[in-house]
Design a protein around this motif. Structure first.
Motif, PDB file in Angstrom:
ATOM      1  N   LEU A 153       0.839  -1.196   0.000  1.00 18.90           N
ATOM      2  CA  LEU A 153       0.000   0.000   0.000  1.00 18.90           C
ATOM      3  C   LEU A 153       0.874   1.246   0.000  1.00 18.90           C
ATOM      4  CD1 LEU A 153      -3.064   0.582   0.099  1.00 18.90           C
ATOM      5  CD2 LEU A 153      -2.814   0.916   2.577  1.00 18.90           C
ATOM      6  N   LYS A 154       0.628   2.141  -0.946  1.00 14.22           N
ATOM      7  CA  LYS A 154       1.443   3.342  -1.068  1.00 14.22           C
ATOM      8  C   LYS A 154       0.576   4.581  -1.177  1.00 14.22           C
ATOM      9  CE  LYS A 154       5.844   1.849  -2.867  1.00 14.22           C
ATOM     10  NZ  LYS A 154       6.953   2.341  -3.691  1.00 14.22           N
ATOM     11  N   GLU A 155       1.147   5.720  -0.761  1.00 19.54           N
ATOM     12  CA  GLU A 155       0.526   7.029  -0.949  1.00 19.54           C
ATOM     13  C   GLU A 155       1.480   7.892  -1.758  1.00 19.54           C
ATOM     14  OE1 GLU A 155      -0.611   9.027   2.594  1.00 19.54           O
ATOM     15  OE2 GLU A 155      -1.860   7.391   3.352  1.00 19.54           O
ATOM     16  N   ASP A 156       0.920   8.647  -2.727  1.00 25.82           N
ATOM     17  CA  ASP A 156       1.788   9.493  -3.544  1.00 25.82           C
ATOM     18  C   ASP A 156       0.969  10.583  -4.222  1.00 25.82           C
ATOM     19  OD1 ASP A 156       4.059  10.445  -4.665  1.00 25.82           O
ATOM     20  OD2 ASP A 156       4.432   8.718  -5.985  1.00 25.82           O
ATOM     21  N   ASN A 157       1.659  11.649  -4.570  1.00 21.81           N
ATOM     22  CA  ASN A 157       1.043  12.760  -5.298  1.00 21.81           C
ATOM     23  C   ASN A 157       1.453  12.615  -6.761  1.00 21.81           C
ATOM     24  OD1 ASN A 157      -0.583  14.976  -5.401  1.00 21.81           O
ATOM     25  ND2 ASN A 157       0.976  16.443  -4.726  1.00 21.81           N
ATOM     26  N   VAL A 158       0.545  12.121  -7.581  1.00 18.39           N
ATOM     27  CA  VAL A 158       0.896  11.733  -8.952  1.00 18.39           C
ATOM     28  C   VAL A 158       0.141  12.578  -9.975  1.00 18.39           C
ATOM     29  CG1 VAL A 158       1.458   9.367  -8.296  1.00 18.39           C
ATOM     30  CG2 VAL A 158      -0.877   9.926  -8.966  1.00 18.39           C
ATOM     31  N   ALA A 159       0.548  12.441 -11.235  1.00 19.71           N
ATOM     32  CA  ALA A 159      -0.011  13.261 -12.307  1.00 19.71           C
ATOM     33  C   ALA A 159      -1.285  12.671 -12.900  1.00 19.71           C
ATOM     34  CB  ALA A 159       1.034  13.454 -13.396  1.00 19.71           C
ATOM     35  N   PHE A 160      -1.655  11.463 -12.468  1.00 20.82           N
ATOM     36  CA  PHE A 160      -2.882  10.849 -12.998  1.00 20.82           C
ATOM     37  C   PHE A 160      -3.578  10.105 -11.863  1.00 20.82           C
ATOM     38  CE2 PHE A 160       0.766   8.144 -13.610  1.00 20.82           C
ATOM     39  CZ  PHE A 160       0.352   6.910 -13.138  1.00 20.82           C
ATOM     40  N   LEU A 161      -4.862   9.925 -12.010  1.00 19.15           N
ATOM     41  CA  LEU A 161      -5.672   9.313 -10.973  1.00 19.15           C
ATOM     42  C   LEU A 161      -5.576   7.788 -11.053  1.00 19.15           C
ATOM     43  CD1 LEU A 161      -7.718   9.674  -8.667  1.00 19.15           C
ATOM     44  CD2 LEU A 161      -9.538   9.636 -10.389  1.00 19.15           C
ATOM     45  N   LYS A 162      -5.217   7.212  -9.950  1.00 21.13           N
ATOM     46  CA  LYS A 162      -5.222   5.748  -9.842  1.00 21.13           C
ATOM     47  C   LYS A 162      -5.472   5.371  -8.393  1.00 21.13           C
ATOM     48  CE  LYS A 162      -0.193   5.113  -9.288  1.00 21.13           C
ATOM     49  NZ  LYS A 162       0.985   4.321  -9.730  1.00 21.13           N
ATOM     50  N   GLY A 163      -6.095   4.230  -8.185  1.00 21.96           N
ATOM     51  CA  GLY A 163      -6.389   3.806  -6.830  1.00 21.96           C
ATOM     52  C   GLY A 163      -7.482   4.658  -6.201  1.00 21.96           C
ATOM     53  N   LYS A 164      -7.267   5.061  -4.952  1.00 24.12           N
ATOM     54  CA  LYS A 164      -8.261   5.793  -4.176  1.00 24.12           C
ATOM     55  C   LYS A 164      -7.785   7.225  -3.946  1.00 24.12           C
ATOM     56  CE  LYS A 164     -10.378   5.734   0.428  1.00 24.12           C
ATOM     57  NZ  LYS A 164     -10.392   5.015   1.745  1.00 24.12           N
ATOM     58  N   LEU A 165      -8.619   8.192  -4.278  1.00 27.47           N
ATOM     59  CA  LEU A 165      -8.284   9.597  -4.048  1.00 27.47           C
ATOM     60  C   LEU A 165      -8.471   9.929  -2.571  1.00 27.47           C
ATOM     61  CD1 LEU A 165      -7.558  12.379  -5.312  1.00 27.47           C
ATOM     62  CD2 LEU A 165     -10.030  12.793  -5.450  1.00 27.47           C
ATOM     63  N   LEU A 166      -7.415  10.453  -1.910  1.00 26.02           N
ATOM     64  CA  LEU A 166      -7.477  10.863  -0.510  1.00 26.02           C
ATOM     65  C   LEU A 166      -7.893  12.331  -0.492  1.00 26.02           C
ATOM     66  CD1 LEU A 166      -4.235   9.118   0.828  1.00 26.02           C
ATOM     67  CD2 LEU A 166      -6.592   8.273   0.890  1.00 26.02           C
ATOM     68  N   VAL A 167      -9.176  12.567  -0.281  1.00 20.06           N
ATOM     69  CA  VAL A 167      -9.749  13.911  -0.444  1.00 20.06           C
ATOM     70  C   VAL A 167      -9.082  14.919   0.479  1.00 20.06           C
ATOM     71  CG1 VAL A 167     -11.850  15.282  -0.315  1.00 20.06           C
ATOM     72  CG2 VAL A 167     -11.950  12.932  -1.188  1.00 20.06           C
ATOM     73  N   GLY A 168      -8.902  14.550   1.745  1.00 20.77           N
ATOM     74  CA  GLY A 168      -8.314  15.482   2.707  1.00 20.77           C
ATOM     75  C   GLY A 168      -6.929  15.927   2.290  1.00 20.77           C
ATOM     76  N   GLU A 184      -4.044   6.875  -2.855  1.00 16.88           N
ATOM     77  CA  GLU A 184      -3.566   5.679  -2.178  1.00 16.88           C
ATOM     78  C   GLU A 184      -3.795   4.507  -3.133  1.00 16.88           C
ATOM     79  OE1 GLU A 184      -4.306   4.432   2.252  1.00 16.88           O
ATOM     80  OE2 GLU A 184      -5.917   3.556   1.018  1.00 16.88           O
ATOM     81  N   TYR A 185      -2.773   3.714  -3.358  1.00 16.88           N
ATOM     82  CA  TYR A 185      -2.893   2.624  -4.319  1.00 16.88           C
ATOM     83  C   TYR A 185      -1.989   1.458  -3.896  1.00 16.88           C
ATOM     84  CZ  TYR A 185       1.554   4.508  -6.008  1.00 16.88           C
ATOM     85  OH  TYR A 185       2.845   4.957  -6.085  1.00 16.88           O
ATOM     86  N   GLU A 186      -2.219   0.317  -4.486  1.00 20.53           N
ATOM     87  CA  GLU A 186      -1.411  -0.870  -4.225  1.00 20.53           C
ATOM     88  C   GLU A 186      -0.476  -1.124  -5.406  1.00 20.53           C
ATOM     89  OE1 GLU A 186      -4.156  -4.044  -3.407  1.00 20.53           O
ATOM     90  OE2 GLU A 186      -3.930  -3.760  -1.244  1.00 20.53           O
ATOM     91  N   GLU A 187       0.764  -1.494  -5.061  1.00 21.82           N
ATOM     92  CA  GLU A 187       1.737  -1.801  -6.101  1.00 21.82           C
ATOM     93  C   GLU A 187       2.365  -3.157  -5.796  1.00 21.82           C
ATOM     94  OE1 GLU A 187       5.358   0.491  -8.454  1.00 21.82           O
ATOM     95  OE2 GLU A 187       4.214   1.490  -6.882  1.00 21.82           O
ATOM     96  N   TYR A 188       2.569  -3.959  -6.818  1.00 18.92           N
ATOM     97  CA  TYR A 188       3.097  -5.312  -6.656  1.00 18.92           C
ATOM     98  C   TYR A 188       4.624  -5.242  -6.647  1.00 18.92           C
ATOM     99  CZ  TYR A 188       2.879 -10.408  -7.090  1.00 18.92           C
ATOM    100  OH  TYR A 188       2.963 -11.767  -6.874  1.00 18.92           O
TER     101      TYR A 188
END
Length: 438
Positions: A153-168, A184-188
């Motif tokens: 499970l990872k959190e990152d500020n990215v240029a495209f939407l993937k996984g779950k948007l953390l609104v706060g 917030e998204y999962e990476e293998y």
């Protein structure tokens, strides 16, 4: 004063010193003064860490005597002192080292030791390098079979939407940069607790190994773990380890990893200096080895139990005091009569069957005989066979032909040797008790 080597070998109860008198003594192994001063400071401490050595005077020289431990002692200046079992003192170092490794394999945490490696016998490989090489071999096998990945499970500020948007966090970080998405998204990835721990163990042994072969293999293995971070919280990572289906081949490297990160052995000397030791109490190692052998080889009898503790010496107000714990207990199958059971105890001591002088009593201890008397009365109702097992040596190579009889003769104590040599098939003779071995 000539240069002193920073790697030496001594046997149990051997002496270590550094002064000129020590160099002239045939009984003392010389170590650097810095190493001696460090070990002496430990010896003078009140901590339990000091129990593996004591100060003595030999040949008019102050020395440190190693007690009943075997393994490797490290000091902050890089000195390595290898301590080998006393029972193999008349053998060469390789035979003694092989005997110790074989006995260590009986301990649960060292079940992955490969003692049938011909390289151990042919080359005088120090104990530390033996452990490290076997750890590296297990990791090498692991890499060949493939490092397992897992969803992280990872959190990152990215240029495209993937996984779950953390609104706060999106509002907080991207109020102006609206083209970014805090998600917030999962990476293998191979970044999973078990891989982080193995990587950490590899880095740790790199600082201790002096073998060119081990260092070469270490570099190759570390390259394979380059994309996997070190463990930031070892305790949490061990608690999080989960070997999924198809990960059985992780068991050996993980077991070695735990030993390495925990300090290799039950007795560690970790402190501000970050020095530690790989030492094993030989009484416990010998007891474990004998127990494992008898459980495997005794036939036509019953169950062999280790560390039985169902009886106490006395009770006071229905409260038991002074628990009696014989090392081994053999119970006959389906036999209610306890008199046919056998109580055995192991003693890591040297005795001499040929020395029957009244004063020496073969080197046997009166305290041991009293202890066995207590076992006999509580576990065997004062009637039956007791056995004391000592390591086999040149001066104690066969069982005492007669039993030691307690008053009345109903309780008999037999004294027998146990051969720990690597090539010995029949390690113990229990024919005096009509016990068959396979």
């Amino acid at each position: 004063m000539p240069e002193v080597k920073k790697q030496t070998t001594v046997f149990e109860f051997g002496y270590l010193g550094f002064c000129e008198k020590a160099q002239m003594s045939s009984r003392v192994e010389v170590i650097p003064q810095s190493a001696y001063d460090y070990l002496k400071s430990l010896c003078l401490c009140d901590d339990s860490e000091s129990r593996f050595m004591r100060l003595r005077q030999v040949d008019s020289c102050e020395v440190l005597q190693v007690k009943n431990y075997a393994g490797v002692i490290f000091t902050p200046d890089g000195t390595q002192i290898e301590v080998l079992p006393k029972v193999a003192k008349n053998s060469d170092d390789s035979a003694s080292r092989a005997s110790l490794l074989m006995m260590l394999k009986s301990l649960k945490q060292f079940r992955h030791l490969q003692t049938n490696n011909a390289n151990l016998a042919e080359n005088k490989i120090p104990l530390l390098e033996v452990f490290i090489s076997q750890f590296l071999a297990s990791v090498n096998t692991l890499i060949k079979r493939g490092l397992k990945s897992d969803y992280v499970l990872k959190e990152d500020n990215v240029a495209f939407l993937k996984g779950k948007l953390l609104v706060g966090k999106q509002v907080k970080h991207n109020f102006i940069n609206k083209h970014k998405f805090y998600v917030e998204y999962e990476e293998y990835l191979q970044d999973r607790p078990v891989n982080r721990l193995i990587h950490t163990a590899l880095v740790k042994v790199k600082g201790y190994s002096r073998s060119a072969n081990n260092q070469k293999l270490l570099q190759e293995l570390l390259f394979a773990f380059a994309d996997i971070p070190l463990s930031n919280n070892v305790k949490n990572d061990f608690a999080s380890v989960k070997l999924d289906r198809g990960m059985k081949y992780y068991e050996a490297p993980l077991a070695w990893t735990k030993l390495i990160i925990d300090g290799f052995s039950p007795l560690t000397l970790q402190g501000k200096s970050n020095a530690f030791s790989l030492l094993f109490p030989m009484e416990a190692v010998f007891e474990s080895f004998v127990a494992q052998y008898l459980k495997k080889h005794i036939i036509s009898l019953g169950e062999v139990s280790a560390q039985v503790s169902s009886k106490s010496l006395v009770d006071y107000g229905n409260t038991p005091y002074f628990l009696l714990k014989p090392d081994l207990y053999i119970s006959h199958k389906g036999d209610i009569d306890k008199n046919n059971d056998i109580v055995l105890d192991t003693k890591w001591k040297l005795i001499n069957e040929k020395n029957s002088k009244r004063k020496d009593k073969f080197g046997l201890s009166q305290a041991d005989f009293y202890q066995m008397l207590g076992y006999g009365h509580t576990y065997l109702n004062g009637e039956g066979d007791l056995v004391l097992i000592y390591p086999k040596t040149d001066v104690f190579s066969s069982a005492f032909p007669q039993s030691f009889n307690y008053e009345g003769g109903a309780l008999k104590l037999w004294v027998v040797p146990f051969d720990i040599q690597a090539e010995c098939e029949n390690r113990i003779d229990l024919s005096c008790l009509n016990i068959g071995l396979i």
